[in-house]
Design an enzyme around this catalytic site. Structure first.
Site, mmCIF file in Angstrom:
data_model
loop_
_atom_site.group_PDB
_atom_site.id
_atom_site.type_symbol
_atom_site.label_atom_id
_atom_site.label_comp_id
_atom_site.label_asym_id
_atom_site.label_seq_id
_atom_site.Cartn_x
_atom_site.Cartn_y
_atom_site.Cartn_z
ATOM 1 N N TYR A 59 32.973 26.593 44.233
ATOM 2 C CA TYR A 59 34.037 27.030 43.332
ATOM 3 C C TYR A 59 35.177 26.021 43.389
ATOM 4 O O TYR A 59 35.657 25.677 44.471
ATOM 5 C CB TYR A 59 34.554 28.412 43.714
ATOM 6 C CG TYR A 59 35.540 28.948 42.697
ATOM 7 C CD1 TYR A 59 35.111 29.719 41.618
ATOM 8 C CD2 TYR A 59 36.894 28.643 42.770
ATOM 9 C CE1 TYR A 59 35.992 30.182 40.665
ATOM 10 C CE2 TYR A 59 37.786 29.098 41.818
ATOM 11 C CZ TYR A 59 37.333 29.860 40.764
ATOM 12 O OH TYR A 59 38.224 30.301 39.811
ATOM 13 N N GLN A 62 34.435 36.673 38.342
ATOM 14 C CA GLN A 62 33.173 36.647 37.599
ATOM 15 C C GLN A 62 32.303 35.457 37.993
ATOM 16 O O GLN A 62 31.073 35.553 38.027
ATOM 17 C CB GLN A 62 33.417 36.660 36.080
ATOM 18 C CG GLN A 62 34.170 35.469 35.524
ATOM 19 C CD GLN A 62 35.673 35.689 35.513
ATOM 20 O OE1 GLN A 62 36.195 36.476 36.298
ATOM 21 N NE2 GLN A 62 36.369 35.012 34.629
ATOM 22 N N ASN A 67 42.194 31.694 43.952
ATOM 23 C CA ASN A 67 43.331 32.608 44.019
ATOM 24 C C ASN A 67 42.947 33.920 44.703
ATOM 25 O O ASN A 67 41.864 34.058 45.271
ATOM 26 C CB ASN A 67 43.892 32.860 42.620
ATOM 27 C CG ASN A 67 42.872 33.493 41.685
ATOM 28 O OD1 ASN A 67 41.863 34.063 42.119
ATOM 29 N ND2 ASN A 67 43.109 33.404 40.394
ATOM 30 N N SER A 98 48.620 27.355 52.207
ATOM 31 C CA SER A 98 48.646 26.153 53.039
ATOM 32 C C SER A 98 49.745 26.241 54.085
ATOM 33 O O SER A 98 50.743 26.949 53.923
ATOM 34 C CB SER A 98 48.856 24.923 52.155
ATOM 35 O OG SER A 98 48.737 23.745 52.920
ATOM 36 N N HIS A 124 53.100 23.237 47.607
ATOM 37 C CA HIS A 124 51.798 23.807 47.238
ATOM 38 C C HIS A 124 51.937 25.183 46.612
ATOM 39 O O HIS A 124 51.320 25.502 45.601
ATOM 40 C CB HIS A 124 50.914 23.953 48.481
ATOM 41 C CG HIS A 124 49.967 22.822 48.691
ATOM 42 N ND1 HIS A 124 48.971 22.501 47.805
ATOM 43 C CD2 HIS A 124 49.839 21.948 49.712
ATOM 44 C CE1 HIS A 124 48.288 21.467 48.270
ATOM 45 N NE2 HIS A 124 48.795 21.117 49.431
ATOM 46 N N GLU A 162 46.969 25.386 60.325
ATOM 47 C CA GLU A 162 45.962 24.675 59.529
ATOM 48 C C GLU A 162 46.094 23.170 59.772
ATOM 49 O O GLU A 162 45.133 22.492 60.113
ATOM 50 C CB GLU A 162 46.171 24.996 58.053
ATOM 51 C CG GLU A 162 45.236 24.242 57.112
ATOM 52 C CD GLU A 162 45.606 24.461 55.656
ATOM 53 O OE1 GLU A 162 44.761 24.161 54.797
ATOM 54 O OE2 GLU A 162 46.740 24.909 55.376
ATOM 55 N N ASP A 164 44.404 15.179 53.044
ATOM 56 C CA ASP A 164 44.079 15.935 51.839
ATOM 57 C C ASP A 164 43.149 15.177 50.909
ATOM 58 O O ASP A 164 42.404 15.786 50.132
ATOM 59 C CB ASP A 164 45.361 16.288 51.076
ATOM 60 C CG ASP A 164 46.144 17.414 51.729
ATOM 61 O OD1 ASP A 164 45.569 18.117 52.581
ATOM 62 O OD2 ASP A 164 47.327 17.581 51.393
ATOM 63 N N GLU A 192 13.924 48.596 79.503
ATOM 64 C CA GLU A 192 14.608 49.035 78.291
ATOM 65 C C GLU A 192 13.856 50.160 77.580
ATOM 66 O O GLU A 192 14.275 50.616 76.511
ATOM 67 C CB GLU A 192 14.804 47.851 77.337
ATOM 68 C CG GLU A 192 15.757 46.800 77.898
ATOM 69 C CD GLU A 192 16.093 45.710 76.896
ATOM 70 O OE1 GLU A 192 15.468 45.672 75.816
ATOM 71 O OE2 GLU A 192 16.984 44.897 77.195
ATOM 72 N N HIS A 250 6.635 46.742 73.334
ATOM 73 C CA HIS A 250 6.961 45.368 73.714
ATOM 74 C C HIS A 250 6.156 44.944 74.940
ATOM 75 O O HIS A 250 5.551 43.860 74.975
ATOM 76 C CB HIS A 250 8.463 45.243 74.030
ATOM 77 C CG HIS A 250 9.344 45.149 72.821
ATOM 78 N ND1 HIS A 250 9.442 46.157 71.902
ATOM 79 C CD2 HIS A 250 10.160 44.151 72.393
ATOM 80 C CE1 HIS A 250 10.303 45.795 70.954
ATOM 81 N NE2 HIS A 250 10.741 44.576 71.224
#
Length: 432
Positions: free
Chosen positions: A123, A184, A207, A230, A255, A320, A354, A408, A413
């Protein structure tokens, strides 16, 4: 920018910056849930409806001809910078490649198979801000990992196609591109439509609607991370340049109104100089109102008593981006435990990372560098355990496994091993 000199104010401020990235409101969540449900049910029809509703767009698929045509509209100097950035990002990420391995342990071959994900969705924002650098940072590590299919979604709000994003798409060679955005797009990549085949993982920033959608589809597909606003933290002593610090703080503040810019310093004199520099530089910015709100709401200068306290703040905030501007930044690096990316020394400005330094700019935010890492080649691979026993190797471990299984209470098993033990004993008797 607020000055923090006591523990009470510091604790209050850390709560403020954490809360700026709270979950989306109920209105956003309800809208995103409906969009996802509609896309799952109606496929292309729902995608087309929401694309027309939010972006005033009509088409979904972006042809290679369109990518080529708009790429040519990008400035020549940008194209030269783009090429250099691609080279540096590829060079760094190639060193992250992992390989399958195995070893022999007394008749047992054990190992790990490294395989790339088959299909990934990327994206790329295209609304208020369009970032060609996001194309490079999300696509290149996937390509180096060996991902064969990469589908890229980028919205064209009001039908406007960004030539710089198209140039970046061309530079990395992505052929499957769709002009859709928002929840979407995330839903289409996660669940598939008549046109878009579902992916295995979705990466890339967006966003609040995109972030909420990624959270909701996680489990049906993998995601990279939920990136918040940021942030930058600069750890500096009296040797640092106030003008450099102010410029770097503002580079993040511009930003987003929710971005956080923090200076932690042992020097009150440096703090005063930075304040003056900030005031003057802020007024010269084209995005000064955005930067001003960021600085006022989520900016701070923290005065630390000593070096130890300065880096305790660093590790608690877990930024960050971390810049270390001290007399001996390499030595101070030893004190860093939590940070998405570290920039050492006066010349290592955060904006270098960046765009063209090489490491990925998709980084953990809002304190999540305590447990998350930057996006990398490792995010686009999967690891499969390899187990291959010979009869002798099986005999050496069978009793151990039976004992553990019976402890167990898992009878089947234990029986799975026991039936082979009997078969192996019979084969050995026959051989004798």
């Amino acid at each position: 920018m607020r000055i923090i000199e006591n523990d009470t104010d510091y604790r209050h401020f850390t709560v403020v910056i954490r809360n700026r990235s709270e979950n989306a409101g109920d209105g956003v969540l309800e809208s995103v849930k409906k969009i996802i449900e509609d896309v799952r049910r109606d496929g292309n029809k729902a995608v087309a409806y929401y694309t027309a509703e939010f972006d005033k767009g009509t088409s979904i698929e972006v042809s290679e001809r369109t990518i080529e045509e708009y790429s040519k509209k990008a400035d020549r100097h940008f194209l030269e910078a783009l090429e250099k950035s691609v080279q540096r990002i590829r060079g760094f990420h190639k060193r992250q490649a992992e390989h399958s391995w195995s070893y022999n342990d007394n008749g047992v071959v054990l190992g790990q198979l490294i395989r790339p994900l088959e299909r990934v969705g990327v994206y790329v924002p295209g609304g208020k801000a369009a970032y060609p650098s996001s194309v490079l940072m999300n696509v290149i590590p996937a390509q180096i990992a060996g991902v064969e299919e990469i589908a890229l979604c980028v919205p064209f709000p009001d039908g406007i196609i960004n030539p710089y994003v198209m140039a970046a798409i061309k530079a990395v060679g992505v052929k499957e591109v769709y002009s859709i955005g928002g929840a979407q797009a995330v839903a289409a990549m996660a669940y598939g439509t008549e046109t878009i085949k579902r992916v295995d993982k979705i990466v890339g920033p967006g966003n609040a609607y995109v972030a909420a959608a990624k959270k909701m589809v996680f489990g049906a597909v993998d995601i990279d991370m939920i990136a918040g606003p940021s942030e930058i933290l600069i750890a500096a002593d009296e040797t640092a340049e106030a003008s450099f610090i102010a410029a770097d703080l503002l580079s993040q503040a511009e930003h987003d109104e929710n971005a956080s810019s923090i200076l932690v310093t042992t020097s009150g004199e440096l703090a005063a100089r930075v304040q003056i520099e900030l005031t003057g530089r802020l007024e010269k910015l084209t995005r000064k109102e955005t930067a001003r709100k960021s600085i006022e709401n989520y900016g701070a200068i923290i005065i630390a008593a000593d070096r130890g306290e300065m880096f305790r703040c660093v590790n608690e905030i877990a930024p960050e981006h971390l810049e270390i501007m001290t007399k001996d930044p390499e030595k101070d690096l030893e004190l860093v435990r939590n940070a998405g990316a570290v920039f050492l020394g006066r010349w290592s400005a955060e904006p270098l990372g960046d765009y063209a330094a090489g490491p990925n700019h998709t980084l953990p935010t809002n304190g999540t560098s305590r447990f998350f890492s930057p996006l990398g080649v490792y995010d686009f691979i999967k690891r499969t355990s390899l187990i291959n026993f010979t009869g002798e190797g099986f005999r050496n471990i069978a009793e151990t496994v039976e004992t553990m299984a019976e402890c167990e209470g898992l009878q089947a098993h234990a029986e799975s091993v026991r039936v082979r033990r009997k078969a192996l004993e019979g084969m050995m008797l026959e051989d004798n």
